[in-house]
Structure formats: C-alpha cells, structure tokens
Design an enzyme around this catalytic site. Structure first.
Site, PDB file in Angstrom:
ATOM      1  CD  GLU A 115     -46.462  10.685  21.977  1.00 53.87           C
ATOM      2  OE1 GLU A 115     -45.434  11.226  22.456  1.00 53.87           O
ATOM      3  OE2 GLU A 115     -47.026  11.105  20.956  1.00 53.87           O
ATOM      4  CG  HIS A 116     -43.650   7.314  21.182  1.00 55.61           C
ATOM      5  ND1 HIS A 116     -43.474   8.667  21.357  1.00 55.61           N
ATOM      6  CD2 HIS A 116     -44.385   7.168  20.058  1.00 55.61           C
ATOM      7  CE1 HIS A 116     -44.081   9.317  20.382  1.00 55.61           C
ATOM      8  NE2 HIS A 116     -44.647   8.438  19.583  1.00 55.61           N
TER       9      HIS A 116
ATOM     10  CG  HIS B 167     -89.729   3.516  29.482  1.00 56.28           C
ATOM     11  ND1 HIS B 167     -89.954   4.771  29.961  1.00 56.28           N
ATOM     12  CD2 HIS B 167     -88.464   3.543  28.975  1.00 56.28           C
ATOM     13  CE1 HIS B 167     -88.895   5.528  29.772  1.00 56.28           C
ATOM     14  NE2 HIS B 167     -87.962   4.798  29.162  1.00 56.28           N
TER      15      HIS B 167
ATOM     16  CG  HIS C 234     -40.857  16.024  18.780  1.00 54.11           C
ATOM     17  ND1 HIS C 234     -41.374  16.441  17.586  1.00 54.11           N
ATOM     18  CD2 HIS C 234     -40.736  14.675  18.680  1.00 54.11           C
ATOM     19  CE1 HIS C 234     -41.581  15.394  16.796  1.00 54.11           C
ATOM     20  NE2 HIS C 234     -41.196  14.305  17.441  1.00 54.11           N
TER      21      HIS C 234
ATOM     22  CD  GLU D  73     -84.947   1.231  34.966  1.00 54.73           C
ATOM     23  OE1 GLU D  73     -85.349   1.963  34.054  1.00 54.73           O
ATOM     24  OE2 GLU D  73     -83.764   0.838  35.063  1.00 54.73           O
TER      25      GLU D  73
ATOM     26  CG  ASP E 264     -42.267   9.816  15.425  1.00 50.99           C
ATOM     27  OD1 ASP E 264     -43.300   9.529  16.053  1.00 50.99           O
ATOM     28  OD2 ASP E 264     -41.288  10.399  15.929  1.00 50.99           O
TER      29      ASP E 264
ATOM     30  CD  GLN F  30     -40.361  10.990  19.847  1.00 51.41           C
ATOM     31  OE1 GLN F  30     -41.432  11.572  19.872  1.00 51.41           O
ATOM     32  NE2 GLN F  30     -39.733  10.742  18.689  1.00 51.41           N
TER      33      GLN F  30
ATOM     34  CD  GLN G 285     -54.312  32.588  14.597  1.00 54.18           C
ATOM     35  OE1 GLN G 285     -54.433  32.501  15.811  1.00 54.18           O
ATOM     36  NE2 GLN G 285     -53.141  32.834  14.025  1.00 54.18           N
TER      37      GLN G 285
HETATM   38  N1  LIG Z   1     -48.441  14.094  20.520  1.00 56.27           N
HETATM   39  C1  LIG Z   1     -48.363  14.079  19.209  1.00 56.27           C
HETATM   40  O1  LIG Z   1     -48.919  13.201  18.552  1.00 56.27           O
HETATM   41  C2  LIG Z   1     -47.559  15.150  18.506  1.00 56.27           C
HETATM   42  C3  LIG Z   1     -47.228  15.007  17.131  1.00 56.27           C
HETATM   43  C4  LIG Z   1     -46.536  16.042  16.507  1.00 56.27           C
HETATM   44  C5  LIG Z   1     -46.189  17.214  17.234  1.00 56.27           C
HETATM   45  N2  LIG Z   1     -46.511  17.293  18.545  1.00 56.27           N
HETATM   46  C6  LIG Z   1     -46.243  18.522  19.320  1.00 56.27           C
HETATM   47  O2  LIG Z   1     -46.876  19.622  18.632  1.00 56.27           O
HETATM   48  C7  LIG Z   1     -46.222  20.842  18.973  1.00 56.27           C
HETATM   49  C8  LIG Z   1     -46.035  21.720  17.723  1.00 56.27           C
HETATM   50  O3  LIG Z   1     -45.858  23.055  18.117  1.00 56.27           O
HETATM   51  P1  LIG Z   1     -45.382  24.237  17.151  1.00 56.27           P
HETATM   52  O4  LIG Z   1     -45.247  25.459  17.973  1.00 56.27           O
HETATM   53  O5  LIG Z   1     -44.201  23.785  16.363  1.00 56.27           O
HETATM   54  O6  LIG Z   1     -46.530  24.440  16.062  1.00 56.27           O
HETATM   55  P2  LIG Z   1     -48.065  24.880  16.171  1.00 56.27           P
HETATM   56  O7  LIG Z   1     -48.571  24.922  14.768  1.00 56.27           O
HETATM   57  O8  LIG Z   1     -48.784  24.025  17.133  1.00 56.27           O
HETATM   58  O9  LIG Z   1     -48.067  26.361  16.768  1.00 56.27           O
HETATM   59  C9  LIG Z   1     -47.764  27.477  16.011  1.00 56.27           C
HETATM   60  C10 LIG Z   1     -48.891  28.524  16.133  1.00 56.27           C
HETATM   61  O10 LIG Z   1     -48.988  28.970  17.484  1.00 56.27           O
HETATM   62  C11 LIG Z   1     -49.499  30.288  17.492  1.00 56.27           C
HETATM   63  N3  LIG Z   1     -48.785  31.090  18.516  1.00 56.27           N
HETATM   64  C12 LIG Z   1     -47.457  31.188  18.670  1.00 56.27           C
HETATM   65  N4  LIG Z   1     -47.177  32.036  19.696  1.00 56.27           N
HETATM   66  C13 LIG Z   1     -48.357  32.486  20.183  1.00 56.27           C
HETATM   67  C14 LIG Z   1     -48.731  33.361  21.246  1.00 56.27           C
HETATM   68  N5  LIG Z   1     -47.820  33.962  22.017  1.00 56.27           N
HETATM   69  N6  LIG Z   1     -50.050  33.569  21.476  1.00 56.27           N
HETATM   70  C15 LIG Z   1     -50.983  32.966  20.717  1.00 56.27           C
HETATM   71  N7  LIG Z   1     -50.675  32.122  19.684  1.00 56.27           N
HETATM   72  C16 LIG Z   1     -49.389  31.876  19.436  1.00 56.27           C
HETATM   73  C17 LIG Z   1     -49.268  30.886  16.132  1.00 56.27           C
HETATM   74  O11 LIG Z   1     -50.500  31.273  15.567  1.00 56.27           O
HETATM   75  C18 LIG Z   1     -48.649  29.752  15.324  1.00 56.27           C
HETATM   76  O12 LIG Z   1     -49.292  29.616  14.072  1.00 56.27           O
HETATM   77  C19 LIG Z   1     -44.932  20.424  19.692  1.00 56.27           C
HETATM   78  O13 LIG Z   1     -45.113  20.633  21.079  1.00 56.27           O
HETATM   79  C20 LIG Z   1     -44.789  18.902  19.401  1.00 56.27           C
HETATM   80  O14 LIG Z   1     -44.149  18.166  20.417  1.00 56.27           O
HETATM   81  C21 LIG Z   1     -47.192  16.309  19.192  1.00 56.27           C
HETATM   82  N1  LIG Z   2     -43.156  11.979  17.603  1.00 55.05           N
HETATM   83  C1  LIG Z   2     -44.282  12.811  17.220  1.00 55.05           C
HETATM   84  C2  LIG Z   2     -45.498  12.322  18.006  1.00 55.05           C
HETATM   85  O1  LIG Z   2     -45.278  12.317  19.356  1.00 55.05           O
HETATM   86  C3  LIG Z   2     -44.647  12.756  15.785  1.00 55.05           C
HETATM   87  C4  LIG Z   2     -43.629  13.175  14.795  1.00 55.05           C
HETATM   88  C5  LIG Z   2     -43.810  13.820  13.614  1.00 55.05           C
HETATM   89  N2  LIG Z   2     -42.620  13.935  13.007  1.00 55.05           N
HETATM   90  C6  LIG Z   2     -41.725  13.388  13.772  1.00 55.05           C
HETATM   91  N3  LIG Z   2     -42.321  12.915  14.869  1.00 55.05           N
HETATM   92 ZN   LIG Z   3     -41.267  12.340  16.648  1.00 56.36          ZN
END
Ligand SMILES: NC(=O)c1ccc[n+]([C@@H]2O[C@H](COP(=O)([O-])OP(=O)(O)OC[C@H]3O[C@@H](n4cnc5c(N)ncnc54)[C@H](O)[C@@H]3O)[C@@H](O)[C@H]2O)c1
Ligand SMILES: N[C@H](CO)Cc1c[nH]c[nH+]1
Ligand SMILES: [Zn+2]
Length: 433
Positions: A322-323, A415, A258, A410, A356, A255, A186
């Site tokens: 990624e890292h 042109h 996460h 061309e 991070d 990592q 949303q």
């Molecule tokens: N690559 C990067 O740079 C980086 C950096 C930080 C975090 N991350 C990743 O981001 C992700 C964060 O995920 P999160 O879940 O903590 O937070 P999020 O905010 O991405 O997701 C939560 C939201 O998902 C929705 N949701 C949950 N269940 C649902 C369902 N069944 N159907 C529809 N919507 C639904 C809800 O509205 C909720 O607000 C992790 O996978 C983390 O590894 C990546």
């Molecule tokens: N490692 C994540 C990006 O891949 C970013 C993050 C936020 N806080 C801690 N780590």
């Molecule tokens: Zn991290």
C-alpha cells in the site's frame, strides 16, 4: 519482527503472505444486518447501533448547529493544521482534472469524452479505535472538486451519541452537510439501501474494519459500487546503509500502530542497518500509547537482508505494498522502477505520515496486494467518463462501408442495416437533387 537473511526466491511467496484478511466467514452475520436494514430502515439501524456501538438514541442525522459548533471545540493549532492539509489535498486533486478532448478520428467523425461526476456518493469514516478525521478530507475534498451533487457521511457514534468534533469540522471544510452518526454494517446498509433518514447512494467510499469491509463487499454484488478493497494499513521500506535506523523504525511503527492486523516489511542490503533498525523498533514501540496493537502487527511483520537493490525492487514489486518508502541513495531514480505500489515516499525526509495527513496525495489506498491492479482514491474515483460521437453525412459515407463489412462478418445483419438504410437514403437524396 521476524528476520530473514537472503531467503531463496522460491520462499518469497510464503514469506510475503499477508495476515489472513478473508472476511467471507463474516458474510452470514453481516448479511442478516444488511437485510434487516433494507427491510426495516431506521428501526434496524437503531437496534444495531445499540448492539454494536452502545448508542440507544434514535436521532442519526447530526444537526447543522452541532456541526457549526465543532469549530469552537478544537484548538487553533489543530484547525490551522487541518486547513493546511485541506489546501494541499485540494491543490493536488484539482491538478488531476482532465480537460475534455475532441478528436476528429477521420473526416466527419468527431468523438469526445466528458467527465461527469457520480451524482450521489457516501463516505464511511472509521471511528472504532481512532477518530480518522484525516480520512474525511481525503474522501470529501475530491468529491467536492468532482462536483458530486449529494455527498453524505456516516461515522460511528460513541455510546452517548457523540462524534469527534474534528470529524465534523473536517466535513464542514469539505462542504458536507448530511452527516449521520451510524457505524459499521448498519451504516453501509443504510447508504446502500436508504432508510427514512439516510438517502441511498450510488457509490460508497472509505476504509473500515472487517465488518465494514465485508458489508461493502456484499452490497457491491447487487446494490452499490464501492471504491476498492482498502483493508488494514501496511508499509514496505527499502533502506540501504544511507538510511537512519531511528527514522526507518518510526516509519515501520507508524503503520503498525493502526492495529494488530496491519503488516510492515523492511528490506535492506545493510546488515548493520537491519540490526540497528530492529533495536530501534524495540525501543520505540514500548512508549507508544497503542503498544498492544503495534506489537500485534509486528508479530506478523518481516525484515529481510537481501543482496542488491535489484533484489529489493523485485521483492517490493511482488509484494505490491500500500505504501512504499525508499530510504536509499539516489531514491528519485530508484522510484522510476516501481511497478506495484499504492503510494511512494522518496528519500530520507519523506515519512509515510506525510501522505496520511498533509502532503496532498490521498491516503485511501489499495491494500493486500491490490495495488497490482487498483489505484488509490483520486478525482477519477468520483467521475465517469461519458463518450460522445457525432457523424456528418460525409463522415458516414466514408465510414459506413467499414461498419457494414464488420457487421456482416459478425453475422449481425441489423447492425449492418442501421448503416445501409442511411447510406441508401443519402444516395437517393443525391439522385433526386
Ligand atoms: N487502507 C486505508 O486506506 C485505511 C485508512 C484508514 C483506516 N484503515 C483501517 O480501517 C480500520 C478502522 O477500524 P475501526 O474498528 O477503528 O473502525 P470502524 O469504524 O471501521 O469500525 C467500528 C464499527 O464496527 C462495528 N462493529 C464492531 N464490532 C462489531 C461486531 N462484533 N459485529 C458487528 N459490528 C461490529 C460497530 O458498529 C462500529 O461502529 C482499521 O483496520 C484501519 O487499519 C485503512
Ligand atoms: N495510514 C492509513 C491508510 O493506510 C491512513 C491514516 C489515517 N490517519 C493516519 N493514517
Ligand atoms: Zn496511517
């Protein structure tokens, strides 16, 4: 973590597979929510906030007094840490600013390029399993430096409608005033289409879970640009006999914690380091608060014993992590050979956590092998480069015939005419003088 001893190169592609991250199976569900948000605006946002986040209110914008109050809800230690991190992130991203270049490609033909900020950007800050206030700094500070006019932020509320004060404090530091407590699909729909409360934006930034990723992919087809495919976090570590197994294990787990969909990879040329690190991982993971997620990630993670530094480098470049951590002797010169990685951490005292949070580099980075073609978020992510050119009469006299020849070849007569008419007018002007 699965252990592999000198696997043949023909097996590498299979062994380096990421856990399944394809979100296209969610498209039907996600599209329904996006369509409803587009059609009904705030009403649909409220319905899905209740369904997915348990928030039953219909206030979405966080009042400025709540944002101002966040500072008093944090410890001095945390505020000082956030300020230090913000200063380093700001310093590094300011250094990415490129001055305007003006070039006279030939006499009378002047070209230049100007950086112009994207006017409206939306930042998504995940909040499902951890309040990632560090991501606010990583996305908000470069937006401010670039000069984006409108910067809005969405992040999920808890069921009482609250957002972690550190997210609000970090947003305040980055100069963001419009903060909305909306999460998941949303939030992406509201930023892409706009609602009564949330303005639409031209580009959406930020990581998120599978639903957020699928929603970003769908709105990027027709509505909005997105930063990049930033999925579950990952790290690859190259370590030799000079590495400290406890450090390497801690970096792998940083990592893995996460979430279960993360992946961590160890490459080493030392059998002793391999065994000692795996033993350390087992020991350290047990006492982590997020042990379940970390163990889930370790199930799909791998440790490889390889024969040489060359082989480690080849495998790492193929994986495109990624890292990438280089816990090896002479790490600075080894770093020169990295071709595919999001961000590189050099030497035994450069943990990935530094990037991070606080070294200054950006932590929003390409995952799932996209480091082969994408950069992480940086100042350019918020900027377009507009090119300009100005040609004098003399300039067109010289360059015109080149353009005419090429246009004719061309088969594009209009042109050519655009030049010929001008050259003719210059000729008749010269005759009449
Ligand atoms: N690559 C990067 O740079 C980086 C950096 C930080 C975090 N991350 C990743 O981001 C992700 C964060 O995920 P999160 O879940 O903590 O937070 P999020 O905010 O991405 O997701 C939560 C939201 O998902 C929705 N949701 C949950 N269940 C649902 C369902 N069944 N159907 C529809 N919507 C639904 C809800 O509205 C909720 O607000 C992790 O996978 C983390 O590894 C990546
Ligand atoms: N490692 C994540 C990006 O891949 C970013 C993050 C936020 N806080 C801690 N780590
Ligand atoms: Zn991290």
């Amino acid at each position: 973590m699965q252990k592999y001893i000198n696997p043949p190169k023909s097996d590498w592609s299979t062994l380096l597979k990421r856990p399944a991250t394809d979100v296209s199976g969610l498209y039907d569900t996600v599209k329904k929510v996006l369509d409803e948000v587009k059609l009904e605006g705030d009403q649909a946002v409220a319905r899905y906030s209740e369904k997915f986040d348990g928030y039953t209110g219909n206030e979405f914008q966080i009042p400025s007094e709540t944002i101002a109050r966040a500072e008093s809800q944090l410890s001095d230690g945390l505020k000082a840490a956030i300020r230090t991190a913000a200063a380093n992130i700001e310093k590094f991203h300011i250094s990415q600013w490129q001055p305007m270049t003006r070039v006279e490609t030939q006499p009378g033909v002047i070209c230049w390029q100007k950086s112009v900020p994207i006017e409206k950007v939306g930042l998504y800050i995940p909040g499902g399993t951890a309040p990632l206030f560090s991501t606010v700094l990583m996305l908000g500070i470069p937006a401010r430096i670039a000069g984006c006019k409108e910067v809005i932020l969405c992040t999920p509320p808890d069921k009482n409608g609250a957002v972690h004060p550190a997210i609000l404090f970090a947003a305040h530091m980055a100069g963001i005033k419009k903060i909305y407590k909306i999460g998941g699909i949303q939030a992406i729909g509201a930023m892409a289409h706009g609602t009564e409360t949330v303005p639409s934006v031209y580009k959406i930034f930020g990581p998120g879970n599978r639903f957020v990723t699928a929603a970003k992919q769908l709105v990027s087809i027709n509505e909005t640009t997105i930063d990049m495919p930033a999925g579950p976090s990952e790290v690859l570590i190259m370590a030799d006999e000079s590495a400290n197994p406890a450090f390497v294990a801690a970096d792998l787990l940083s990592q893995a914690e996460h979430g279960a969909d993360s992946q961590v990879i160890l490459l080493t040329t030392s059998p002793d380091l391999l065994d000692a690190t795996l033993a350390e991982v087992d020991k350290q993971v047990k006492v982590l608060p997020r042990v379940a997620g970390a163990l889930g990630a370790l199930e799909d993670s791998r440790a490889f014993l390889l024969t040489s530094m060359d082989e480690m480098m080849e495998m790492s470049n193929r994986y495109a992590p990624e890292h990438l951590i280089l816990a090896v002797k002479d790490a600075t010169s080894v770093a020169e050979r990295v071709v595919n990685a999001g961000s590189v951490f050099i030497g035994h005292y450069t943990p990935e956590s530094a990037g991070d949070y606080a070294s200054g580099t950006n932590h929003t980075l390409p995952t799932n092998g996209h480091a082969r073609t994408y950069s992480g978020v940086n100042l350019d992510s918020y900027i377009r480069k507009i090119t300009f050119q100005k040609i004098t009469e003399e300039g067109l006299r010289d360059l015109g015939p080149v353009i005419e020849t090429m246009a004719e070849a061309e088969l594009l007569q209009a042109h050519k005419n655009a030049v010929t008419l001008r050259l003719n007018s210059l000729k008749s002007f010269a005759i009449n003088q």
